[in-house]
Write a protein that holds these residues in place. Structure first.
Motif, mmCIF file in Angstrom:
data_model
loop_
_atom_site.group_PDB
_atom_site.id
_atom_site.type_symbol
_atom_site.label_atom_id
_atom_site.label_comp_id
_atom_site.label_asym_id
_atom_site.label_seq_id
_atom_site.Cartn_x
_atom_site.Cartn_y
_atom_site.Cartn_z
ATOM 1 N N MET A 1 0.819 -1.208 0.000
ATOM 2 C CA MET A 1 0.000 0.000 0.000
ATOM 3 C C MET A 1 0.856 1.263 0.000
ATOM 4 O O MET A 1 0.518 2.259 -0.658
ATOM 5 N N ASP A 2 1.987 1.231 0.693
ATOM 6 C CA ASP A 2 2.905 2.372 0.681
ATOM 7 C C ASP A 2 3.452 2.606 -0.729
ATOM 8 O O ASP A 2 3.547 3.752 -1.192
ATOM 9 N N VAL B 1 2.077 1.625 -3.601
ATOM 10 C CA VAL B 1 0.979 2.067 -4.467
ATOM 11 C C VAL B 1 0.694 3.552 -4.248
ATOM 12 O O VAL B 1 0.468 4.314 -5.203
ATOM 13 N N GLU B 2 0.712 3.970 -2.999
ATOM 14 C CA GLU B 2 0.472 5.390 -2.705
ATOM 15 C C GLU B 2 1.549 6.276 -3.328
ATOM 16 O O GLU B 2 1.264 7.343 -3.878
ATOM 17 N N ALA B 3 2.800 5.828 -3.262
ATOM 18 C CA ALA B 3 3.884 6.602 -3.866
ATOM 19 C C ALA B 3 3.734 6.670 -5.389
ATOM 20 O O ALA B 3 4.062 7.683 -6.012
ATOM 21 N N GLY C 1 -0.053 8.572 -5.927
ATOM 22 C CA GLY C 1 -0.293 9.830 -5.254
ATOM 23 C C GLY C 1 -1.561 9.838 -4.433
ATOM 24 O O GLY C 1 -2.051 10.903 -4.040
ATOM 25 N N GLU C 2 -2.113 8.659 -4.146
ATOM 26 C CA GLU C 2 -3.309 8.534 -3.319
ATOM 27 C C GLU C 2 -3.276 7.197 -2.590
ATOM 28 O O GLU C 2 -2.679 6.232 -3.057
ATOM 29 N N ARG C 3 -3.898 7.168 -1.421
ATOM 30 C CA ARG C 3 -3.976 5.943 -0.631
ATOM 31 C C ARG C 3 -5.209 5.172 -1.060
ATOM 32 O O ARG C 3 -6.331 5.673 -0.962
ATOM 33 N N VAL C 4 -5.030 3.963 -1.584
ATOM 34 C CA VAL C 4 -6.168 3.163 -2.024
ATOM 35 C C VAL C 4 -6.118 1.797 -1.351
ATOM 36 O O VAL C 4 -5.040 1.285 -1.043
ATOM 37 N N THR D 1 -8.492 2.556 -8.969
ATOM 38 C CA THR D 1 -7.983 3.916 -8.919
ATOM 39 C C THR D 1 -8.550 4.737 -10.068
ATOM 40 O O THR D 1 -8.890 4.185 -11.119
#
Length: 263
Positions: free
Chosen positions: A32-33, A35-37, A40-43, A66
């Motif tokens: 998840m970290d 993917v967020e990087a 640009g969003e936490r999914v 997303t």
């Protein structure tokens, strides 16, 4: 909204398991970290099933949705540039928005790895259960035949298993290897109970060591009592090899329900 299916591999040695937990770092958290990087969003990231601390995978399946439009290679190469070295994306695909990695699964295939060398092997200690007593591989194969089919596997579920019932269907149990070398036990089924594969392997090892005859496995299965089976094999020998899918969500029947227990 694009729905992305990722097939990932990982070495579970340094993680508390797949699922985010308060007591340590999980594979899900690391993914998840990353993917967020990338986005640009936490999914949310959903998996086909949870694996316990120390369990490995070459074919875990996860999904995310997303609003970002990215080429598929971004999820492969991009995420691999952001993930730690013991986690990797091996394939990325776009799937229907309704795709559910757990409920659409037709089953899973696990492989349990045993080192039967007479002395310890530093290079295998994180991925194989080291069993030094010489194993009778043919007896293992004979014992494994009793596990095929749809049965009540209560004798092989963990005490804290939360599944509503213990009926499962095992389609394949294959023992490959030789005494004094590497032995692998492949188990494929529609769904699994908590610690089911590890308990099957621990029971078969009692047969392989000559402590019990192959027919004893059938007696354990029929007893539907966990205390009748062998010990739980260590987590680090277990590998989630593949999650199986068809063209859509499969019909479900007792023994074929998608489960969410850890292995």
């Amino acid at each position: 909204m694009p729905r992305i299916k990722l097939t990932i591999a990982y070495q579970g040695t340094h993680y508390v398991g797949w699922q985010v937990q308060p007591n340590g770092v999980s594979i899900q958290a690391r993914l998840m970290d990353a993917v967020e990087a990338l986005l640009g969003e936490r999914v949310p990231v959903e998996a086909a099933g949870r694996t316990d601390a120390g369990v490995h995978a070459t074919g875990q399946v996860v999904c995310l949705s997303t609003s970002r439009e990215l080429p598929l290679k971004a999820y492969w190469r991009g995420l691999n540039g952001l993930l730690p070295e013991d986690i990797a994306v091996v394939r990325a695909e776009q799937v229907p928005e309704a795709f559910d990695p757990r409920r659409w699964s037709l089953g899973k295939r696990y492989r349990y790895q045993v080192s039967n060398r007479p002395s310890r092997s530093p290079l295998l200690r994180a991925t194989h259960w080291e069993v030094f007593a010489p194993l009778d591989v043919e007896a293992l194969r004979q014992g494994a035949t009793h596990l095929l089919g749809r049965h009540d596997f209560s004798s092989f579920r963990a005490a804290d298993c939360q599944a509503a019932h213990a009926v499962r269907e095992v389609r394949r149990v294959e023992v490959v290897g030789q005494r004094g070398g590497d032995v692998s036990i492949t188990v494929e089924g529609t769904a699994f109970l908590k610690h089911m594969v590890r308990n099957l392997v621990g029971t078969l090892m009692e047969v392989g060591k000559g402590r019990r005859p192959p027919g004893w496995v059938a007696e354990v299965l029929a007893a539907r009592e966990r205390k009748r089976a062998g010990p739980t094999a260590p987590a680090h020998g277990l590998l989630l090899e593949e999650v199986l899918y068809g063209e859509g969500p499969p019909p479900r029947s007792p023994g074929g329900m998608a489960d969410d227990d850890t292995e």
